[in-house]
Design a protein around this motif. Structure first.
Motif, PDB file in Angstrom:
ATOM      1  N   ASN A 120      -1.694  -0.733  -4.510  1.00  0.00           N
ATOM      2  CA  ASN A 120      -1.396  -0.079  -3.242  1.00  0.00           C
ATOM      3  C   ASN A 120      -1.189  -1.128  -2.158  1.00  0.00           C
ATOM      4  O   ASN A 120      -2.026  -2.024  -1.990  1.00  0.00           O
ATOM      5  N   LYS A 122       0.139  -1.598   2.020  1.00  0.00           N
ATOM      6  CA  LYS A 122       0.533  -0.996   3.290  1.00  0.00           C
ATOM      7  C   LYS A 122       0.943  -2.085   4.272  1.00  0.00           C
ATOM      8  O   LYS A 122       0.303  -3.138   4.348  1.00  0.00           O
ATOM      9  N   ASP A 123       2.014  -1.806   5.043  1.00  0.00           N
ATOM     10  CA  ASP A 123       2.463  -2.791   6.027  1.00  0.00           C
ATOM     11  C   ASP A 123       1.771  -2.543   7.366  1.00  0.00           C
ATOM     12  O   ASP A 123       0.881  -1.686   7.488  1.00  0.00           O
ATOM     13  N   GLN A 127       2.920   1.915   6.449  1.00  0.00           N
ATOM     14  CA  GLN A 127       3.852   2.433   5.459  1.00  0.00           C
ATOM     15  C   GLN A 127       3.447   1.928   4.076  1.00  0.00           C
ATOM     16  O   GLN A 127       3.131   0.754   3.899  1.00  0.00           O
ATOM     17  N   ARG A 128       3.491   2.817   3.096  1.00  0.00           N
ATOM     18  CA  ARG A 128       2.954   2.523   1.776  1.00  0.00           C
ATOM     19  C   ARG A 128       4.024   2.014   0.810  1.00  0.00           C
ATOM     20  O   ARG A 128       5.172   2.486   0.819  1.00  0.00           O
ATOM     21  N   GLU A 129       3.629   1.067  -0.036  1.00  0.00           N
ATOM     22  CA  GLU A 129       4.392   0.665  -1.209  1.00  0.00           C
ATOM     23  C   GLU A 129       3.472   0.769  -2.415  1.00  0.00           C
ATOM     24  O   GLU A 129       2.266   0.524  -2.304  1.00  0.00           O
ATOM     25  N   THR A 130       4.026   1.137  -3.573  1.00  0.00           N
ATOM     26  CA  THR A 130       3.204   1.218  -4.781  1.00  0.00           C
ATOM     27  C   THR A 130       3.885   0.495  -5.932  1.00  0.00           C
ATOM     28  O   THR A 130       5.111   0.550  -6.086  1.00  0.00           O
ATOM     29  N   TYR A 131       3.056  -0.169  -6.739  1.00  0.00           N
ATOM     30  CA  TYR A 131       3.517  -0.915  -7.908  1.00  0.00           C
ATOM     31  C   TYR A 131       2.594  -0.602  -9.074  1.00  0.00           C
ATOM     32  O   TYR A 131       1.377  -0.488  -8.900  1.00  0.00           O
ATOM     33  N   GLU A 151       8.332  -0.800 -10.790  1.00  0.00           N
ATOM     34  CA  GLU A 151       8.491  -0.587  -9.352  1.00  0.00           C
ATOM     35  C   GLU A 151       8.960   0.842  -9.110  1.00  0.00           C
ATOM     36  O   GLU A 151       9.350   1.551 -10.034  1.00  0.00           O
ATOM     37  N   LEU A 152       8.912   1.255  -7.876  1.00  0.00           N
ATOM     38  CA  LEU A 152       9.214   2.639  -7.538  1.00  0.00           C
ATOM     39  C   LEU A 152      10.675   2.961  -7.846  1.00  0.00           C
ATOM     40  O   LEU A 152      11.584   2.351  -7.278  1.00  0.00           O
ATOM     41  N   THR A 157       8.797   9.493  -3.443  1.00  0.00           N
ATOM     42  CA  THR A 157       8.149   8.823  -2.322  1.00  0.00           C
ATOM     43  C   THR A 157       7.202   7.762  -2.870  1.00  0.00           C
ATOM     44  O   THR A 157       7.028   7.621  -4.081  1.00  0.00           O
ATOM     45  N   ALA A 158       6.538   7.046  -1.972  1.00  0.00           N
ATOM     46  CA  ALA A 158       5.591   6.009  -2.398  1.00  0.00           C
ATOM     47  C   ALA A 158       4.302   6.596  -2.967  1.00  0.00           C
ATOM     48  O   ALA A 158       3.441   5.845  -3.444  1.00  0.00           O
TER      49      ALA A 158
END
Length: 481
Positions: A120, A122-123, A127-131, A151-152, A157-158
């Motif tokens: 998980n 977050k910037d 805002q979320r990014e997931t890997y 990767e997404l 969505t994330a």
């Protein structure tokens, strides 16, 4: 291990040492359930039997009792009863998981143990990014992160997480809980030949896929298993509205039964069935052990729902795991029975007799323990309604007229409100209750239905009282645990 990883681990261990006495002084610490040493525990992760030992990892925030950047805590056991706590398995120390090593699973391959989890990120604008990330271990105790493997993909969505990995014929498969761009829940399938390179096959089930028109805005913690020649998808949908006695918790956990077409990546399945009818049960995960049993453990908690009201918070900890349960499939329904090994917990039998009930309450003499197993065989549940009051804070009951089994408890939020959960049963012939200081798990008719909940009785409230409307005979056994 990087410097950042080592630093995070040391900080977590400092929290354990700092609050050890406060945590252990809590009268609501459980006797035979798994708990965090400090802080918050949630989803079970990486449940597996590896080289003869059961391993159970868990989501862990050691720094407070709220949700935050999660670690993977680690327990192991030879017998599902006696558990050893290990060093941290995963820490949120890399660019792809800096805001949390989220939930995932484990698989054995080439004599190694592989963990898959969601990183998980977050910037600065939240805002979320997931890997989806893989880690490797040769001994089942120390783990090396090998990096991002998925990767997404487009269309989601994330909110794309909780990979569960298994092998089917010549390929490995990964199922992921997801939210599609139309803000509906999905279960998404991937395929691989080597665990590192994954092909996106698409959603196998979800909203707008038959037979679901709309079934929640997010599906979490999917787990696809095979039982009795059928495929069972276990998952935790978020966003269901209550329907009568169903879907009464903030979020649900349940399953559908059908058959997965691996080539078409589509699961043809029946209706959704709740796994547990109680108040606190979520994010279950299963493993297939060396004896061929399919065993499930769930989180004895509920995300976001009244978490700030649990009285354990003042002692710097919150939540626990359920007991391990063996799954079987009977006529399209999952049955959950406490694993046979739990009989090892039994100490002396404190009660073993036939109980004849009438309208007057009958208290069991000598059954005042805070850790207890109660086994009740009902002679004929069709003749009378009955109830069993536990510690003056919870009541289980059955009414043969409306065929409703009910669990009531006094709310731990205000100490006054009576809360209720129900299921429908044609009859009740057996009730097995596991009571553990501040939790209760009720198994009915050999696991046909289960109720799981946290309860917080006063320290001097430990009795069990039976009542019936008309004459009824029960065989009652009780053991201290």
């Amino acid at each position: 291990m990087t410097n950042q990883d080592q630093m995070l681990r040391e900080k977590a261990y400092e929290e354990v040492k700092k609050y050890k006495d406060i945590v252990e002084s809590d009268c609501y610490r459980l006797k035979y359930h798994l708990m965090p040493p400090v802080g918050l525990l949630n989803d079970p992760n990486g449940f597996i039997q590896f080289k003869g030992t059961y391993h159970l990892f868990y989501q862990w925030n050691p720094f407070n009792t709220g949700h935050g950047a999660k670690f993977w805590g680690h327990y192991s056991s030879k017998n599902l009863v006696d558990w050893q706590h290990h060093d941290i398995a995963l820490a949120p120390s890399d660019w792809f998981d800096k805001n949390g090593c989220y939930s995932g699973s484990a698989i054995e391959h080439d004599d190694k143990l592989y963990l898959f989890y969601t990183g998980n990120v977050k910037d600065e604008n939240n805002q979320r990014e997931t890997y989806q990330v893989i880690a490797e271990s040769k001994d089942g105790e120390t783990f090396e992160k090998k990096g991002v493997v998925v990767e997404l993909p487009e269309g989601y969505t994330a909110h794309f997480r909780d990979p569960k990995v298994w092998k089917h014929e010549d390929h490995f498969y990964m199922i992921i809980g997801a939210q599609s761009e139309d803000l509906t829940g999905k279960a998404v399938l991937f395929r691989s030949t080597d665990l590192f390179n994954w092909e996106h096959l698409g959603p196998i089930a979800g909203a707008h896929l038959t037979p679901f028109a709309d079934f929640g805005y997010m599906w979490e913690c999917p787990d696809l298993i095979e039982l009795d020649g059928q495929d069972v998808l276990i998952f935790s949908p978020q966003g269901l509205e209550p329907e009568g006695i169903h879907y009464q918790n903030l979020y649900q956990a349940g399953y559908v039964v059908g058959k997965l077409d691996y080539e078409k990546a589509r699961l043809e399945h029946g209706s959704f069935i709740e796994l547990d009818r109680g108040f606190e049960f979520y994010a279950p995960q299963t493993t297939l052990d060396e004896t061929g049993r399919r065993i499930l453990i769930g989180w004895l908690g509920m995300p976001e729902e009244r978490e700030d009201a649990h009285p354990t918070i003042e002692h710097k900890w919150i939540h626990a795991m359920t007991l391990p349960r063996e799954l079987t499939l009977k006529e399209g329904k999952l049955y959950q029975k406490p694993v046979e090994e739990l009989k090892m917990l039994r100490k002396e039998a404190v009660y073993d007799a036939d109980v004849e009930l009438k309208s007057e309450p009958r208290a069991l003499v000598g059954v005042e323990e805070e850790a207890l197993e109660l086994l009740v065989e009902v002679n004929d549940s069709r003749t009378s309604s009955f109830e069993i009051q536990i510690c003056n804070i919870a009541t289980i009951s059955y009414n043969p007229t409306d065929k409703l089994f009910k669990l009531e408890r006094v709310s731990f939020v205000d100490g006054n409100t009576i809360e209720e959960r129900f299921c429908q049963l044609d009859h009740v012939n057996e009730i097995q209750v596991f009571l553990d200081t501040s939790s209760i798990e009720v198994f009915i008719n050999g696991g046909e239905e289960v109720f799981t909940a946290r309860i917080y009785p006063d320290e001097n409230e430990k009795g069990i009282v039976f009542t019936a409307e008309e004459k009824i005979i029960m065989n009652v056994k009780a053991w201290t645990l």
